[in-house]
Structures are given as C-alpha cells and as structure tokens.
Scaffold this active site. Structure first.
Site, PDB file in Angstrom:
ATOM      1  CG  LEU A  36      -1.563  -1.398   1.251  1.00  0.00           C
ATOM      2  CD1 LEU A  36      -3.267  -1.168   2.468  1.00  0.00           C
ATOM      3  CD2 LEU A  36      -2.861  -1.402   0.231  1.00  0.00           C
ATOM      4  CG  ASP A  37       2.909   4.213  -2.809  1.00  0.00           C
ATOM      5  OD1 ASP A  37       4.354   4.134  -2.930  1.00  0.00           O
ATOM      6  OD2 ASP A  37       3.075   5.089  -4.025  1.00  0.00           O
ATOM      7  CB  ALA A  38       1.892   7.225  -0.445  1.00  0.00           C
ATOM      8  CB  VAL A  39      -1.125   3.461   3.014  1.00  0.00           C
ATOM      9  CG1 VAL A  39      -0.621   2.742   3.954  1.00  0.00           C
ATOM     10  CG2 VAL A  39      -2.759   3.155   2.796  1.00  0.00           C
TER      11      VAL A  39
END
Length: 576
Positions: free
Chosen positions: A232-235
């Site tokens: 989960l990128d930059a969540v």
C-alpha cells in the site's frame, strides 16, 4: 461466535462513513470482490511466511535485452540466477504511467505495453510470490479519471480531493517541497486539487465511497492475475481533513482494516504491506491489533545501519533494536537496507540527533550521494532522504573517508539484515552491488535516479561471470548467505530475538527457533579494526556443539575467544 462478514464489514465502514447506509455499501463491496455475505474468515494469527522467504525488489525494466519485453527478460534472469535464492519478487509499478518511474499511474488495470503483458506477470507469479504496488493515495493527472474530473463527468468527477487556499493547512505534514494545492481548470471553473507528492500525482478522495469500491475491483483484478502481496504505497496520507496533519488519521487505519478484511477473505494467503516512511513509533501503529498490515517496512533500519557502519559505533542501532516490540503471530517486519527510493531520514527522528544526522548526510555526500528535502510546518526545508546507491554509501567511514573495506562493509550490512527478526528484502541493485548512476540522474533530472540504473542483460551476465568484479563477488556471496539463512529455523521471521551487549564495535543479537531446537548468536564486527570476543561473554551452552554457519568452523574451546576481522560476521549455531 464470529459475526458474518457483511455485518463485520458494515461495522467497520460506519467508522469511516457514519452518514451513509453502510449495509448497502458493504453489499456493494462484497459484490465487487465476489465474496459471500457470510463467508468464513481465514484462520487468525496465521504466518504466511517462514525462514525461507526472501524478497527481491525491482522495476519491471531494470534488466533489458534487445528485441525482448523487459518482463520476459526479468523472468528469465530470475529463473536462471535466483530460483533457489528468493521466494518473492516485488515488481515496482508496471502500469502505464506519466511520471515518478511508475508511481503516477494512468491505468490501474493495464500493464505498461513497453514492459510486457498480464500474461508475463502471471508467468512470474506462477514461479514466485508476487508483490505489486497498490498506488492508492494518488493517480496521474493524465489518467482518464482525472480527465473526467476536469470534464465534470463520471467516473472521476468526485474522485480527487479538493481544498481551498483559504483552508487552514498549516499542520499538514509534507514529504515534499512542491505546492500542496494546485489550481485546475474544469468545465465548471477553477478548482484546487490536493497533491501530496507532485502536480502530476493528484490525491484520491476516499471520502467518496465510490473510490473505495473502485479499488476493491482493482484489488480483485490483481488477485486474479496472481498478486499475493499488496504494497500500500504512501498509505499514511490517505485521508485528509484540513486543520489536521493529514497523516495517520483514524479513517486511514480503518480503511486499511477494511482492505485487509476483503483481501484475506478472497485469498487467505494474501498479505498487506504498508509503506509508511515515517518515524519509528508512528510506523509501528500500522500493525494495529494484528488487524491492519500483516507486514510493515523497517524504515529505521537503513539509515541506522549505514550510520553504524560508517561510524564504527552500534550504540544507536542497538538502542533501536532493544526498543522494537516482537511482532505478534500473523504479523512481521520487512527488513531492507536499500530500495528504489532514497535512505529516509524521518525514520531517524528520536533516534539520531541533528548533529548525527548532519554527519551522516555529509559522509554520504562525500561518497557521491545527494539530498532531497521536504517542507516542514514552519515553512523551512528539511532533509528528507539521501539518494545514493548502497554500495557507494558504504565505501568508507565518516572519519577516514573511502578505504579498501567497501565490499566487506557492504556484505556485513546484508549479513545483519538477513539475520534480524522479519523477512529480508533485497533491492536488485544491492544484490548486484550497482554503483551510483550519475548519467541516469542527469538525464532524468531526478535525484532518485542515482539508484535506479538499468542493466543490459548481456553486459550483466559478463560482469557476473568475471570472478574479479565486485559485482560478481557480492552477488555470489550474498546468494551463499541467503542459502544458509533459508535453512535455519531460528531465522523464522517470528523467531525469538534478544539484543546482546558486546561493546560499541560489536553488534550482536540472539535468535531462537519457535520450537527452541536451535539457537543462533549473530555477531558482527562493525568496525575497521580487529575485535576479540570472549566466548564466555556470549554464554554458549556447554553441552551443545557450536559451529559458525558462515565459515563452517566448529567452536572447540568455549572458554576461549574468537577474533573477528574488520566487518567479519559469525552466526554461531548449536545446529549445523
């Protein structure tokens, strides 16, 4: 009795969307994911990993071959060189994109034609566990959704987060120095969109539940194509509320719980990994109560370990290790010391003081590194990350500069990473000991490109076949160390770990298998001087037979001592 899936999901949705009909929203999400309302949950606290798990991180097009799609080239390299070395491969965003080497996604459901096809992705997923990025915080300003936002039509009309320059944004935590709000001309006038990272990466609006439903469909598609690990990128930036820091908000944590619930009910062996490049205490919150991320990145490890090896002093690394809580069953850490991004400095907050951070920055700059900045709440720009290839980051010491211990220091760093609690992850350029790529950095105009080289496969094969090249030496030894690690029950990601106190030049810790049938004392000379250790200080059990797994040498005299060469490491085990 466990509540039916729909009831549980609706209860979680009510925390995020209290004004909506969450029963209906739960039905929509379950339908999108293809799940039954009363579907049974997976077993709780299940470890979907063991000591054999090792991750490779790479771009789809890091390896190139004339006349061949990069995903085909990558798969062949994995088959020929890493089939018995790694268990999983993280292919960084392989979708059509407009900037940021893939992290400004234009179409979540397509594979970049220049990289290959979904069939190529599925073939890799058939041989290795596949990790893919869910670039969930933002989308390309050149995407169809954003074009629809401009036109004020669906899908996309209300998919992006808007704010006003008059809003109180003084508390917003920024990872960049670029403007937070960008004006956009639309069919009904000028609107200001929220851009955490860049003008081309426009933040999505999860206050609109339709965006959540869209991502449920995207997730299902990835699962059907073989993805089993979701990054989960930059969540941490997912939910925004002007007047707050707009990071780590409770709605963000609840949305992660919802995504986990959906993913693990669809495919129980799937795993969520949160990418939260923030101070250590904040990072740990993403475990939740073992109901958010299955795995979190150990973001403090890269800067602390590099600092340890260039100063020859492990005090801060040891203090950090002692403070790290054992991960609950069903959760663990992802240990890495290099990635496609730079070496983050925010994860050192509270661990290194300002003078120590500046010394680290100065040392990395002397080794060819660059520094990226972020805009702080007071309006000043502060160092955010160091951009440098790991091999060059370890070419010398803070006091003495470059020296002849570069390869030994580099191998020591990875030996430490391999033994720590958690799952080890190797960036491909660390596995290959690639140096700073100044030409690529100049061509792109982006500092991060210094560590995003591309290899021609034929050139790489020739380099790895040359026993005198440092690339070949590093690659061969790292593969050997990985093979040793994968056979040790005491290196299970959830096996017991205790920190040893052996002075400031020796970094050590003890691992014990969950069945308590193996102990390994992991001891590392992190200095450029010889170090002698009395075996009595390690407290080896006299009735056991001890051997160094790395060298194969048996320990005959437990009353004696061992002498470690500069950057030498030993894994003393009572089980060969």
């Amino acid at each position: 009795m466990t509540a039916p899936l729909k009831v549980k999901l609706a209860g979680m949705l009510e925390v995020v969307y209290p004004a909506l009909d969450c029963d209906f929203l739960a039905e929509q999400l379950l339908k999108t994911m293809g799940l039954a309302p009363n579907q049974a949950p997976p077993p709780p606290h299940q470890n979907n990993w063991d000591e054999s798990d090792v991750v490779l991180i790479t771009y789809a097009d890091t390896l190139r071959q004339e006349g061949e799609k990069p995903l085909v080239t990558l798969h062949r390299f994995l088959d020929e060189h890493l089939r018995d070395v790694i268990s999983a491969v993280h292919i960084l965003p392989f979708f059509p994109y407009s900037s940021d080497d893939g992290f400004a996604v234009m179409d979540y459901l397509a594979v970049n034609e220049s990289h290959g096809t979904w069939e190529d992705i599925e073939r890799i997923a058939g041989d290795f566990k596949l990790m893919a990025d869910l670039v969930i915080n933002h989308m390309s300003a050149r995407s169809r959704w954003f074009e629809n936002f401009r036109k004020r039509v669906d899908p996309g009309k209300d998919y992006f987060f808007e704010a006003s320059p008059k809003d109180d944004l003084s508390a917003v935590v920024r990872p960049r120095t670029s403007p937070l709000l960008n004006p956009v001309q639309t069919e009904d006038g000028e609107r200001y969109v929220w851009c955490t990272f860049s003008e081309d990466q426009v933040d999505l609006n999860f206050a609109n539940p339709q965006v959540l439903i869209e991502f449920a469909g995207i997730i299902r598609s990835y699962l059907e194509h073989g993805v089993r690990l979701f990054r989960l990128d930059a969540v941490a930036f997912l939910w925004k509320e002007p007047g707050t820091p707009c990071i780590h908000l409770q709605q963000t944590h609840e949305l992660i719980k919802i995504l986990r619930l959906l993913i693990e009910h669809h495919t129980p062996e799937s795993v969520i990994i949160t990418e939260t490049n923030v101070p250590n205490r904040e990072n740990l919150t993403y475990f939740g109560n073992a109901n958010e991320a299955h795995i979190i990145y150990n973001f403090s490890l890269p800067p602390l370990l590099i600092n340890t090896l260039v100063t020859g002093n492990c005090r801060h690394l040891k203090t950090w290790l002692m403070s790290m809580p054992p991960a609950q069953m069903g959760t663990t850490y992802l240990n890495f010391i290099a990635s496609h991004d730079g070496v983050g400095l925010r994860p050192t907050d509270g661990l290194l003081d300002d003078a120590e951070k500046q010394r680290l920055i100065n040392t990395m700059e002397s080794f060819g590194g660059k520094v990226s900045y972020r805009r702080a709440a007071d309006g000043r720009d502060q160092p955010y990350e160091i951009n440098i290839a790991l091999y060059d980051a370890l070419k010398g010491t803070a006091e003495g500069g470059a020296d002849h211990w570069q390869l030994s220091r580099f191998l020591c760093a990875h030996t430490i990473m391999l033994a720590l609690e958690g799952i080890p992850a190797f960036y491909i350029h660390s596995l290959l000991a690639t140096e700073n790529d100044y030409e690529r950095m100049e061509n792109t105009g982006r500092l991060r490109s210094i560590n995003r080289s591309q290899w021609q496969l034929d050139t790489l094969k020739e380099t790895l076949a040359d026993p005198l090249s440092h690339h070949s030496k590093a690659f061969s030894e790292l593969k050997r160390l990985i093979a040793i690690r994968r056979r040790q029950p005491a290196f299970h990601p959830n096996a017991t770990q205790f920190t040893l106190h052996l002075g400031l030049q020796i970094f050590g810790f003890w691992r014990q298998s969950m069945r308590r049938d193996q102990s390994i004392f992991c001891i590392h000379n992190i200095s450029s001087e010889l170090q002698e250790i009395a075996l009595s200080d390690i407290n080896l059990i006299g009735t056991d037979h001890w051997v160094d797994l790395i060298s194969g040498l048996a320990i005959e005299d437990l009353a004696g001592s061992i002498t470690l060469k500069p950057y030498q490491c030993v894994w003393l085990s009572n089980r060969a």
